[in-house]
Design a protein around this motif. Structure first.
Motif, PDB file in Angstrom:
ATOM      1  N   THR A 225      -7.691   1.402   4.812  1.00  0.00           N
ATOM      2  CA  THR A 225      -6.314   1.361   5.294  1.00  0.00           C
ATOM      3  C   THR A 225      -5.777  -0.058   5.226  1.00  0.00           C
ATOM      4  O   THR A 225      -4.645  -0.296   4.801  1.00  0.00           O
ATOM      5  N   TRP A 226      -6.601  -1.030   5.654  1.00  0.00           N
ATOM      6  CA  TRP A 226      -6.222  -2.449   5.596  1.00  0.00           C
ATOM      7  C   TRP A 226      -5.883  -2.833   4.160  1.00  0.00           C
ATOM      8  O   TRP A 226      -4.849  -3.440   3.900  1.00  0.00           O
ATOM      9  N   TRP A 227      -6.757  -2.475   3.214  1.00  0.00           N
ATOM     10  CA  TRP A 227      -6.562  -2.880   1.833  1.00  0.00           C
ATOM     11  C   TRP A 227      -5.320  -2.224   1.233  1.00  0.00           C
ATOM     12  O   TRP A 227      -4.553  -2.875   0.522  1.00  0.00           O
ATOM     13  N   SER A 228      -5.095  -0.958   1.510  1.00  0.00           N
ATOM     14  CA  SER A 228      -3.909  -0.303   0.943  1.00  0.00           C
ATOM     15  C   SER A 228      -2.618  -0.911   1.491  1.00  0.00           C
ATOM     16  O   SER A 228      -1.610  -0.972   0.790  1.00  0.00           O
ATOM     17  N   GLY A 229      -2.637  -1.425   2.713  1.00  0.00           N
ATOM     18  CA  GLY A 229      -1.462  -2.062   3.291  1.00  0.00           C
ATOM     19  C   GLY A 229      -1.242  -3.491   2.861  1.00  0.00           C
ATOM     20  O   GLY A 229      -0.112  -3.999   2.889  1.00  0.00           O
ATOM     21  N   ILE A 230      -2.293  -4.171   2.432  1.00  0.00           N
ATOM     22  CA  ILE A 230      -2.196  -5.605   2.133  1.00  0.00           C
ATOM     23  C   ILE A 230      -2.248  -5.902   0.630  1.00  0.00           C
ATOM     24  O   ILE A 230      -1.831  -6.967   0.192  1.00  0.00           O
ATOM     25  N   ARG A 231      -2.721  -4.956  -0.157  1.00  0.00           N
ATOM     26  CA  ARG A 231      -2.950  -5.167  -1.591  1.00  0.00           C
ATOM     27  C   ARG A 231      -1.722  -5.711  -2.313  1.00  0.00           C
ATOM     28  O   ARG A 231      -1.808  -6.683  -3.056  1.00  0.00           O
ATOM     29  N   GLY A 232      -0.566  -5.105  -2.113  1.00  0.00           N
ATOM     30  CA  GLY A 232       0.650  -5.542  -2.796  1.00  0.00           C
ATOM     31  C   GLY A 232       1.079  -6.941  -2.400  1.00  0.00           C
ATOM     32  O   GLY A 232       1.621  -7.692  -3.211  1.00  0.00           O
ATOM     33  N   LYS A 233       0.833  -7.326  -1.155  1.00  0.00           N
ATOM     34  CA  LYS A 233       1.231  -8.643  -0.668  1.00  0.00           C
ATOM     35  C   LYS A 233       0.363  -9.754  -1.256  1.00  0.00           C
ATOM     36  O   LYS A 233       0.757 -10.912  -1.251  1.00  0.00           O
ATOM     37  N   LEU A 234      -0.821  -9.393  -1.748  1.00  0.00           N
ATOM     38  CA  LEU A 234      -1.747 -10.388  -2.286  1.00  0.00           C
ATOM     39  C   LEU A 234      -1.782 -10.407  -3.811  1.00  0.00           C
ATOM     40  O   LEU A 234      -2.590 -11.122  -4.398  1.00  0.00           O
ATOM     41  N   ALA A 235      -0.904  -9.646  -4.439  1.00  0.00           N
ATOM     42  CA  ALA A 235      -0.923  -9.529  -5.902  1.00  0.00           C
ATOM     43  C   ALA A 235      -0.752 -10.875  -6.596  1.00  0.00           C
ATOM     44  O   ALA A 235      -1.302 -11.097  -7.670  1.00  0.00           O
ATOM     45  N   ARG A 236      -0.018 -11.799  -6.002  1.00  0.00           N
ATOM     46  CA  ARG A 236       0.230 -13.091  -6.656  1.00  0.00           C
ATOM     47  C   ARG A 236      -0.861 -14.131  -6.366  1.00  0.00           C
ATOM     48  O   ARG A 236      -0.822 -15.226  -6.914  1.00  0.00           O
ATOM     49  N   ALA A 237      -1.808 -13.806  -5.516  1.00  0.00           N
ATOM     50  CA  ALA A 237      -2.882 -14.751  -5.171  1.00  0.00           C
ATOM     51  C   ALA A 237      -3.862 -14.853  -6.339  1.00  0.00           C
ATOM     52  O   ALA A 237      -4.601 -13.923  -6.625  1.00  0.00           O
ATOM     53  N   ARG A 238      -3.870 -15.985  -7.008  1.00  0.00           N
ATOM     54  CA  ARG A 238      -4.690 -16.167  -8.201  1.00  0.00           C
ATOM     55  C   ARG A 238      -6.128 -16.587  -7.881  1.00  0.00           C
ATOM     56  O   ARG A 238      -7.023 -16.335  -8.651  1.00  0.00           O
ATOM     57  N   LYS A 239      -6.351 -17.238  -6.780  1.00  0.00           N
ATOM     58  CA  LYS A 239      -7.676 -17.760  -6.439  1.00  0.00           C
ATOM     59  C   LYS A 239      -8.475 -16.786  -5.582  1.00  0.00           C
ATOM     60  O   LYS A 239      -9.514 -17.141  -5.055  1.00  0.00           O
ATOM     61  N   LEU A 240      -8.013 -15.560  -5.434  1.00  0.00           N
ATOM     62  CA  LEU A 240      -8.558 -14.615  -4.467  1.00  0.00           C
ATOM     63  C   LEU A 240      -9.471 -13.580  -5.106  1.00  0.00           C
ATOM     64  O   LEU A 240      -9.164 -13.028  -6.164  1.00  0.00           O
TER      65      LEU A 240
END
Length: 180
Positions: free
Chosen positions: A115-130
């Motif tokens: 649930t955490w990942w499905s809610g946060i995935r789109g917000k982290l799409a631009r994180a290149r070092k992640l």
């Protein structure tokens, strides 16, 4: 009166066939009063997954200091080259870490990790070092059952799965890539 941390001692023997790293580490880990056995053992697993021969990987203050991760690797100048979080951090913390470190790794675990990942995935799409990895809840529960104040952990890593053997039993933990 504040509760104090509980000290755990671990002899960690790592055989990482995926990276070609084989080594032993004597670790002293402070368990925060609010920390569970599961979280403590996931932190030790994170150490095993990212240990190498240079000994720069260290446990940070984690829960005791909101500006530090669970583990980190720093270079000789003090710059953070690797920031490792366990659990389900919020996106602001992850993005802040991406601005401070050369690489950010999140080992997500718990019943609500999907649930955490499905809610946060789109917000982290631009994180290149992640890099984000998921650990199944049943596997981390098995891992938590191995916790002892003084323990020897033999960790074998092969094909993205960590097998942990200890005096109290063993656990198999698949490390599933979510964002790499």
């Amino acid at each position: 009166m504040a509760l104090s941390a509980t000290i755990y001692k671990a002899q960690l023997h790592v055989a990482d066939n995926d990276r070609g790293y084989y080594g032993s580490h004597s670790l002293t880990v402070a368990r925060h009063p609010s920390e569970t056995d599961e979280r403590l053992m996931v932190r030790l697993l994170a150490y095993a997954l990212y240990a190498d021969g240079d000994e720069s990987l260290a446990f940070a203050r984690g829960l005791s200091d909101t500006d530090e991760p669970d583990l980190w690797r720093r270079d000789l100048t003090g710059a953070v080259t690797q920031w490792i979080e366990t659990g389900l951090p919020d996106e602001r913390r992850i993005m802040k870490a991406c601005g401070r470190a050369g690489e950010v790794v999140v080992l997500a675990y718990g019943r609500s990790a999907d649930t955490w990942w499905s809610g946060i995935r789109g917000k982290l799409a631009r994180a290149r070092k992640l890099k984000v990895f998921g650990l199944p809840a049943a596997s981390t529960a098995e891992l938590a059952a191995l916790a002892e104040r003084t323990m020897t952990l033999n960790v074998s890593i092969d094909a993205g799965t960590a097998w942990v053997c200890a005096g109290k039993g063993e656990a198999s933990i698949p490390v599933q890539p979510l964002h790499v």
